[in-house]
Design a protein around this motif. Structure first.
Motif, PDB file in Angstrom:
ATOM      1  N   PHE A 104      42.928  72.048  35.430  1.00  0.00           N
ATOM      2  CA  PHE A 104      43.638  72.373  36.330  1.00  0.00           C
ATOM      3  C   PHE A 104      44.959  73.124  35.809  1.00  0.00           C
ATOM      4  CE2 PHE A 104      45.986  72.351  40.356  1.00  0.00           C
ATOM      5  CZ  PHE A 104      45.056  73.071  41.021  1.00  0.00           C
ATOM      6  N   GLY A 105      45.308  72.277  34.985  1.00  0.00           N
ATOM      7  CA  GLY A 105      46.907  72.632  34.653  1.00  0.00           C
ATOM      8  C   GLY A 105      46.933  74.129  34.206  1.00  0.00           C
ATOM      9  N   LYS A 106      45.895  74.607  33.248  1.00  0.00           N
ATOM     10  CA  LYS A 106      45.895  76.094  32.848  1.00  0.00           C
ATOM     11  C   LYS A 106      45.371  76.918  34.101  1.00  0.00           C
ATOM     12  CE  LYS A 106      43.931  78.792  29.158  1.00  0.00           C
ATOM     13  NZ  LYS A 106      43.443  78.938  27.780  1.00  0.00           N
ATOM     14  N   ILE A 107      44.648  76.337  34.742  1.00  0.00           N
ATOM     15  CA  ILE A 107      43.957  77.204  35.898  1.00  0.00           C
ATOM     16  C   ILE A 107      45.391  77.680  37.059  1.00  0.00           C
ATOM     17  CG2 ILE A 107      42.988  76.880  38.488  1.00  0.00           C
ATOM     18  CD1 ILE A 107      40.652  75.561  36.934  1.00  0.00           C
ATOM     19  N   ARG A 108      45.898  76.540  37.155  1.00  0.00           N
ATOM     20  CA  ARG A 108      47.258  76.710  38.086  1.00  0.00           C
ATOM     21  C   ARG A 108      48.393  77.725  37.558  1.00  0.00           C
ATOM     22  NH1 ARG A 108      50.992  71.715  40.130  1.00  0.00           N
ATOM     23  NH2 ARG A 108      52.846  72.929  40.859  1.00  0.00           N
ATOM     24  N   LYS A 109      48.385  77.601  36.137  1.00  0.00           N
ATOM     25  CA  LYS A 109      49.399  78.335  35.562  1.00  0.00           C
ATOM     26  C   LYS A 109      48.874  79.977  35.652  1.00  0.00           C
ATOM     27  CE  LYS A 109      51.272  75.974  31.867  1.00  0.00           C
ATOM     28  NZ  LYS A 109      50.743  75.375  30.675  1.00  0.00           N
ATOM     29  N   GLN A 110      47.729  80.119  35.417  1.00  0.00           N
ATOM     30  CA  GLN A 110      47.173  81.505  35.247  1.00  0.00           C
ATOM     31  C   GLN A 110      46.983  82.007  36.621  1.00  0.00           C
ATOM     32  OE1 GLN A 110      44.970  81.678  31.159  1.00  0.00           O
ATOM     33  NE2 GLN A 110      43.369  81.485  32.601  1.00  0.00           N
ATOM     34  N   VAL A 111      46.638  81.299  37.898  1.00  0.00           N
ATOM     35  CA  VAL A 111      46.626  81.802  39.065  1.00  0.00           C
ATOM     36  C   VAL A 111      47.982  82.202  39.787  1.00  0.00           C
ATOM     37  CG1 VAL A 111      46.223  81.195  41.421  1.00  0.00           C
ATOM     38  CG2 VAL A 111      44.506  80.535  39.602  1.00  0.00           C
TER      39      VAL A 111
END
Ligand code: S3P
Length: 165
Positions: A104-111
């Motif tokens: 979720f950490g990377k998902i959040r950053k990319q979104v």
């Protein structure tokens, strides 16, 4: 060869799909673009706002049906295709389904880097819950799971082509 990338919003399906298709000399298809073309709206956000999610899923199913006939393609699917079994059945026809598994950490950053936030990324808490709900579905439908955390796009593409290192 038919490759279908599945995964949550912000997992890199489009970026990975583009490079993968280039390396394998296959055509790249962005499913969301085709879904939008099936509507009279200007954006995916507008479809969700004016017609609702259920209608969007119906259009997505029609797109998956059209795509079932296509070969020599890399398809970047919409993040919610796993919510509809019939859509997945069409996408899975003669395909290798690859799940880009992202924390979720990377998902959040990319979104957050996107100019327009996807409609189902209403809040961090909502998106987190949705990811937890969908993760087992992505895993079940996948022929291959690629963990994308701490990897760049070329690492991920190489792993898809040559297998896990
Ligand atoms: C959705 C993801 C989006 C798009 C739509 C719904 C979802 O695609 O299909 O906003 O339900 O997760 P991306 O994963 O390409 O952002």
């Amino acid at each position: 060869m038919r490759i279908v990338l599945i995964g949550f919003m912000g997992s890199g399906k489009t970026t990975v799909g583009r490079l993968l298709s280039k390396k394998l000399k296959l055509r790249f298809i962005e499913m969301d673009d085709l879904t939008l073309q099936k509507s009279s709206r200007k954006s995916i956000n507008e479809i969700f706002e004016k017609d609702g999610e259920e209608y969007f899923r119906k259009l997505e199913l029609l797109v998956a049906k059209d795509l079932a006939k296509k070969d020599n393609v890399v398809i970047s699917s919409g993040g919610g295709v796993v919510m509809n079994k019939s859509t997945m059945n069409y996408l899975a026809k003669n395909s290798r389904i690859i799940y880009l598994k992202t924390g979720f950490g990377k998902i959040r950053k990319q979104v957050m880097l996107k100019k327009i936030r996807p409609p189902l990324f209403k809040s961090i808490a909502f998106a987190k819950k949705l990811l937890i709900l969908r993760e087992p579905l992505y895993e079940n439908f996948a022929n291959m799971i690629v963990n994308t955390d701490n990897k760049n796009v070329s690492n991920i593409v190489e792993e898809i082509i040559y297998g896990r290192k």
